[in-house]
Structure formats: structure tokens, C-alpha cells
Design an enzyme around this catalytic site. Structure first.
Site, PDB file in Angstrom:
ATOM      1  N   LYS A  69       0.804  -1.225   0.000  1.00 40.86           N
ATOM      2  CA  LYS A  69       0.000   0.000   0.000  1.00 40.86           C
ATOM      3  C   LYS A  69       0.839   1.279   0.000  1.00 40.86           C
ATOM      4  O   LYS A  69       0.365   2.345  -0.413  1.00 40.86           O
ATOM      5  CB  LYS A  69      -0.935   0.005   1.216  1.00 40.86           C
ATOM      6  CG  LYS A  69      -2.051  -1.023   1.146  1.00 40.86           C
ATOM      7  CD  LYS A  69      -3.081  -0.668   0.095  1.00 40.86           C
ATOM      8  CE  LYS A  69      -4.315  -1.550   0.213  1.00 40.86           C
ATOM      9  NZ  LYS A  69      -5.361  -1.181  -0.757  1.00 40.86           N
ATOM     10  N   SER A 118       1.038 -10.056  -0.472  1.00 42.00           N
ATOM     11  CA  SER A 118       0.721  -8.626  -0.448  1.00 42.00           C
ATOM     12  C   SER A 118       0.889  -7.944   0.895  1.00 42.00           C
ATOM     13  O   SER A 118       0.952  -6.713   0.956  1.00 42.00           O
ATOM     14  CB  SER A 118      -0.712  -8.411  -0.935  1.00 42.00           C
ATOM     15  OG  SER A 118      -1.624  -9.119  -0.110  1.00 42.00           O
TER      16      SER A 118
END
Length: 415
Positions: A52, A309
């Protein structure tokens, strides 16, 4: 090379002022298991332990380039997006106001505050994320800030594409298959946009949590739709509605290349990667690895990249993860047992247990019955096949029982 690829390369180069490329590591354990050349793109090793930071950096950089006076950025997030925004606010020395639900674990609040330092203010508003989001957007308009979307933003998508740029730069040859987790779609849209140009023969596999399959729903409807009853366990990817901009990129994904991972099975992957490889993954970070078994035939002999992720795992959740993994694999079950109210009945039951069976829970549910009492009993064993033998012995001994392991209502109430 097209404009998007050029921009992705330039964006990735600019990121080196903030952090080094995350490692791309061949995983021998998984490669041997699946007879394939399997690599992990370790986004769990970024400065904020998720990808992110990439989208937040690129979006904030571009906003400031267009409007140097903009010094206030606002977001709503209970997890990785908040941490990425906080880190980048500190880097650019701008003010960030981050709205989080009141129910956000303290560990995530503290981590966000650590990354942002004095540049970030955290506001806890709303029991549910929709309330938090509405409050953040209202404040942003009133304060004249810029709202940073976690995924449905062209600059964010562009930033996430840097994962693919690094991937191709680090591999000896382009991958045959890339497996991507999907929530709102920012990561997958960015990676797809770059690989479509730079490695068009690479097959993309998209993985959603079973309880939050918003891409699957959008493909079926031909447009983003809101799905009801989202299971929030995979909190980094459990999104009720995929983004409009991200779906525009993903709308032609073959439905057979969009997979769903059961939440309890994801728990097995988290435990295995932790115990075997020493890799800490959050539920969303385990999605790409979790479906390797589903793809076993098609990946044999292929070079495969799994994007892990995120690794922001709260270890207070570990008992729950272990419990769900055991139940999914069939080595732990719960029964309601009708126990005769007579001396020796409990001993008779215990003698039916096998050498690998262990009682993990034992609780009388009804103590006033004259002839029988109900018992909640949890049993762990080493092999799932042991339960067939145990239930056969119970039936032969005329014990009445009910397996409630997969009865969601009863299990939530009693367990």
C-alpha cells in the site's frame, strides 16, 4: 512501450527515494511441492509490511506536483492503507488525518501512529467502516484536504504497478503465471496494466477471499456491484464492491482465472508459511499461495510468481487462525454428546478414544436431566481419518452425538 509502461518505470524509479525494491525470492519448499519454479514477491517486507505504500506515495507525489500548496491528506482505513499513508505523510512532511473505526485493534493504531509521527492525526469514528468513510469524506471537504482512496484512483493504480516493474527486473525471464490477491483491485489493475505491455504472454490468476468475491460478482454483472454479507476475516481484501476504475482494467479477466480461497483454508496457509518458512503473512497476504493446490496441474513445470501482499498479522489472532485451520483440515471436531447420567459413563466414553485422540474441550450443557446430560466436547487428533473410527465406536456403543463443527450458528454460540 506505451504511456502507462513508461510512467510505471518512472514511478518505480522515484520510489527508490523512499524504499528499496522488495525482494523476489525463489521458494524451494513450494517449488518442490508443486514441481514448479515458484517465486514470492515479498510485499510483506516493504517498510509498512504491505504494498500500500506504493500507491500512497505515487498519489501524494502527483497531487503535490499539481498543487504544491496542498498540505492536508485524508484517508479512511483500518489497516494497511492507513499505515502507507502515514509513512508517506512523514516522508513528504505533510499533514495527514486518518479515520479509523472505533473497533480497530490497538496494535494497528499504534503502528500507524509510529509511521506517521507528528505528521499524522488519528480519529476513531464509527463502529463500521462505512460510517468511518463517510466521516472522513465529510471532514475532507470541510477542511479542503485531498482524499486518498485505497484503490479506486488512477495514481494509486499507477503506483501499485511498480510491483510488476520490479518483478520483471528481478526475474531471469518473464513469468509464465502471476498470482495476485484481489480486494478493491488496485494492485491487480496496476500489475495487469504493466504486464499487458511488457509481458503479454504471462497468465494472470486473481484470488479473492470466498467471503468477499467482489470481482467475481462484478464479472457476472458486467459492472461493479455491492455484495452482501462480506466476511471480514481477510480484512486486507474483503471488499464489498470492487472499484470502478480498477474494474475497467479487469473487466475482461476470464472467469476461470478468478479463484476464491476459503477463509479457513487460508488459515492453514498462514500457519504453514509461519511454521515451515518463518514467513509472517496476514490473511490477504496468504491468498496467492493458498490457491497453488487448486492450480497444481496447470503450474507444473512453469515459472510462477505469487505476490504476498502483506504481513501485518496481529498475533492475538493466532489462536483463532489455528482453530480454523484445524477444523478445515479435519483434525479437530466439536460434538454435542448425550451422556448417560450414571456412574462410569464418562469412563466408558474415554475408553472409546483412540491413541491419537485428545480432548480439547469438555463442558456440560445440561446438568438437571434425570437420565441424560448434554456435553459439548472438542476433540483434536493427528489424522482426520481417526474421526471415522471414533464415530463408528460411538455408534456401536449406543452413544448419541451430533457433529456441530460446521454448524455456523451453533459453533459461534457454543465455541
Amino acid at each position: 512501450m506505451d504511456d502507462f509502461a513508461d510512467t510505471a518505470l518512472a514511478t518505480t524509479a522515484r520510489m527508490r527515494a523512499l524504499f528499496a525494491a522488495t525482494p523476489l525470492q525463489r521458494n524451494d519448499f513450494l517449488s518442490e511441492r508443486f514441481d514448479a519454479d515458484i517465486w514470492l514477491k515479498r510485499e510483506d517486507l516493504s517498510p509498512v509490511r504491505s504494498y500500500k505504500i506504493r500507491g500512497a506515495f505515487n498519489a501524494m507525489r502527483k497531487v503535490r506536483a499539481d498543487n504544491p500548496e496542498q498540505g492536508l491528506f485524508v484517508c479512511a482505513s483500518a489497516g494497511n492503507h492507513a499505515q502507507g499513508v502515514a509513512f508517506v505523510c512523514r516522508h513528504f512532511d505533510v499533514r495527514g488525518v486518518i479515520f479509523m473505526p472505533v473497533t480497530t485493534p490497538q496494535q494497528k493504531i499504534d503502528k500507524t501512529r509510529t509511521f506517521g509521527g507528528d505528521n499524522v492525526e488519528i480519529r476513531l469514528i464509527g463502529d463500521y467502516f462505512d460510517d468511518t468513510l463517510a466521516a472522513a469524506q465529510e471532514y475532507c471537504v470541510q477542511a479542503g484536504g485531498h482524499f486518498l482512496s485505497p484503490f479506486d484512483d488512477a495514481h494509486v493504480i499507477e503506483g501499485q504497478s511498480s510491483v510488476a516493474v520490479e518483478m520483471l527486473a528481478e526475474l531471469p525471464a518473464p513469468p509464465d503465471i502471476v498470482i495476485l490477491p484481489v480486494g478493491g483491485g488496485g494492485l491487480s489493475a496496476g500489475v495487469k496494466s504493466y504486464l499487458d505491455v511488457m509481458s503479454p504472454d504471462t497468465r494472470l490468476i486473481y484470488v479473492e477471499p470466498e467471503g468477499g468475491a467482489s470481482l467475481t460478482a462484478a464479472l457476472a454483472a458486467g459492472e461493479p456491484v455491492s455484495i452482501p454479507g462480506v466476511d471480514s476475516f481477510v480484512d486486507g481484501a474483503a471488499v464489498a464492491r470492487i472499484g470502478q476504475k480498477t474494474f475497467a482494467v479487469l473487466k475482461n479477466a476470464p472467469p476461470e482465472d478468478v479463484l476464491q480461497a476459503p477463509e479457513d483454508r487460508i488459515c492453514m496457509t498462514i500457519l504453514e508459511m509461519l511454521n515451515v518458512e518463518g514467513i509472517v503473512l496476514e490473511p490477504a497476504g496468504a491468498l496467492s499461495i493458498n490457491v497453488l493446490g487448486d492450480l497444481a496441474e496447470s503450474i507444473r513445470g512453469k515459472r510462477v510468481v505469487c505476490v504476498t501482499s502483506g504481513g501485518n498479522f496481529d498475533f492475538e489472532r493466532l489462536p483463532e487462525v489455528k482453530e480454523r485451520a484445524q477444523r478445515y483440515s479435519g483434525v479437530k471436531k466439536y460434538f454435542i454428546l448425550r451422556m448417560p447420567q450414571r456412574p462410569g459413563a464418562l469412563r466408558d466414553f474415554l475408553e472409546l478414544l483412540g491413541p491419537e485422540d485428545d480432548i480439547a474441550r469438555f463442558e456440560y450443557l445440561k446438568k438437571s436431566a434425570r437420565n441424560y446430560g448434554s456435553v459439548l466436547i472438542g476433540i483434536e487428533t493427528k489424522r482426520s481419518a481417526n474421526f471415522a473410527k471414533l464415530t463408528a465406536r460411538l455408534e456401536a456403543a449406543d452413544f448419541i452425538y451430533r457433529d456441530i463443527t460446521n454448524d455456523t450458528t451453533l459453533a459461534e454460540f457454543l465455541i
